[in-house]
Design a protein around this motif. Sequence first.
Motif, short mmCIF file in Angstrom:
data_model
loop_
_atom_site.label_atom_id
_atom_site.label_comp_id
_atom_site.label_asym_id
_atom_site.label_seq_id
_atom_site.Cartn_x
_atom_site.Cartn_y
_atom_site.Cartn_z
N GLU A 1 0.82 -1.22 0.00
CA GLU A 1 0.00 0.00 0.00
C GLU A 1 0.85 1.26 0.00
O GLU A 1 0.40 2.32 -0.41
CB GLU A 1 -0.97 0.00 1.19
N GLN A 2 2.11 1.16 0.44
CA GLN A 2 2.98 2.33 0.41
C GLN A 2 3.25 2.76 -1.03
O GLN A 2 3.73 3.86 -1.26
CB GLN A 2 4.27 2.07 1.17
N PHE A 3 2.93 1.90 -2.00
CA PHE A 3 3.12 2.22 -3.41
C PHE A 3 1.82 2.45 -4.15
O PHE A 3 1.79 2.45 -5.37
CB PHE A 3 3.92 1.10 -4.10
N SER A 4 0.74 2.66 -3.44
CA SER A 4 -0.56 2.83 -4.09
C SER A 4 -0.60 4.03 -5.03
O SER A 4 -1.36 4.05 -5.99
CB SER A 4 -1.69 2.92 -3.06
N SER A 5 0.26 5.02 -4.81
CA SER A 5 0.30 6.18 -5.71
C SER A 5 1.25 5.96 -6.88
O SER A 5 1.27 6.75 -7.82
CB SER A 5 0.69 7.44 -4.94
N LYS B 1 2.42 1.74 -11.55
CA LYS B 1 3.16 0.64 -12.18
C LYS B 1 3.78 -0.27 -11.14
O LYS B 1 3.75 -1.50 -11.27
CB LYS B 1 4.23 1.20 -13.12
N MET B 2 4.37 0.30 -10.10
CA MET B 2 4.97 -0.52 -9.06
C MET B 2 3.90 -1.30 -8.30
O MET B 2 4.08 -2.48 -8.00
CB MET B 2 5.77 0.37 -8.11
N TYR B 3 2.80 -0.67 -8.02
CA TYR B 3 1.68 -1.32 -7.33
C TYR B 3 1.18 -2.51 -8.15
O TYR B 3 0.90 -3.58 -7.62
CB TYR B 3 0.58 -0.30 -7.08
N TYR B 4 1.11 -2.33 -9.48
CA TYR B 4 0.69 -3.39 -10.39
C TYR B 4 1.66 -4.57 -10.29
O TYR B 4 1.23 -5.73 -10.18
CB TYR B 4 0.64 -2.85 -11.82
N LYS C 1 4.00 -16.06 2.51
CA LYS C 1 4.48 -14.68 2.43
C LYS C 1 5.46 -14.54 1.27
O LYS C 1 6.00 -15.52 0.77
CB LYS C 1 5.14 -14.24 3.73
N THR C 2 5.68 -13.31 0.89
CA THR C 2 6.69 -13.01 -0.11
C THR C 2 7.64 -11.98 0.49
O THR C 2 7.25 -11.20 1.36
CB THR C 2 6.08 -12.43 -1.40
N GLN C 3 8.87 -12.01 0.05
CA GLN C 3 9.85 -11.00 0.43
C GLN C 3 10.16 -10.21 -0.83
O GLN C 3 10.61 -10.78 -1.83
CB GLN C 3 11.13 -11.63 0.95
N ILE C 4 9.88 -8.93 -0.78
CA ILE C 4 10.10 -8.09 -1.96
C ILE C 4 11.13 -7.03 -1.60
O ILE C 4 10.97 -6.29 -0.64
CB ILE C 4 8.79 -7.45 -2.43
N GLN C 5 12.17 -7.00 -2.39
CA GLN C 5 13.25 -6.04 -2.19
C GLN C 5 13.40 -5.22 -3.46
O GLN C 5 13.60 -5.77 -4.53
CB GLN C 5 14.55 -6.78 -1.89
N LEU C 6 13.31 -3.92 -3.33
CA LEU C 6 13.61 -3.03 -4.44
C LEU C 6 15.07 -2.67 -4.35
O LEU C 6 15.58 -2.40 -3.27
CB LEU C 6 12.77 -1.76 -4.36
N ALA C 7 15.75 -2.67 -5.47
CA ALA C 7 17.16 -2.31 -5.50
C ALA C 7 17.42 -1.33 -6.62
O ALA C 7 16.86 -1.46 -7.70
CB ALA C 7 18.03 -3.56 -5.68
#
Length: 121
Positions: A40-44, A47-50, A72-78
């Motif tokens: 939800e921190q990417f709701s704005s 594309k990232m939310y998608y 669960k999933t672990q998602i890391q942006l780099a």
Amino acid sequence: LHYPLRRQRQMCIRDRSRGEKSWVDEKIRGDFILWVHDKEQFSSHLKMYYVLNKIEQLRDELNRSCNFQCSKTQIQLACYPGHGSKYVRHLDSFIGGTNRRITALYYLNTDWKKEDGGCLR
């Protein structure tokens, strides 16, 4: 997307940690990272939310069709800022390990060209 996150100090230089020891070695890894704990921190950022939704859908489909049993999933942006930044070849999981059974990479560079470098080898 990564520039606003870096300005807001949400992305940080990745350190290598082993227990109480922590160090930064750009010869091993020179990226900025952000662990995503709540999409939800990417709701704005549509594309990232998608993309985050698609990752959840993939997990759910694997659970249904393959008895994957993942809760669960672990998602890391780099972000690799260039100038030779890299992450040396490594393993995300080890034989018999129960974490990180699948690793997926998704590149968000809209105007990337092969001559820019950064291909997986």
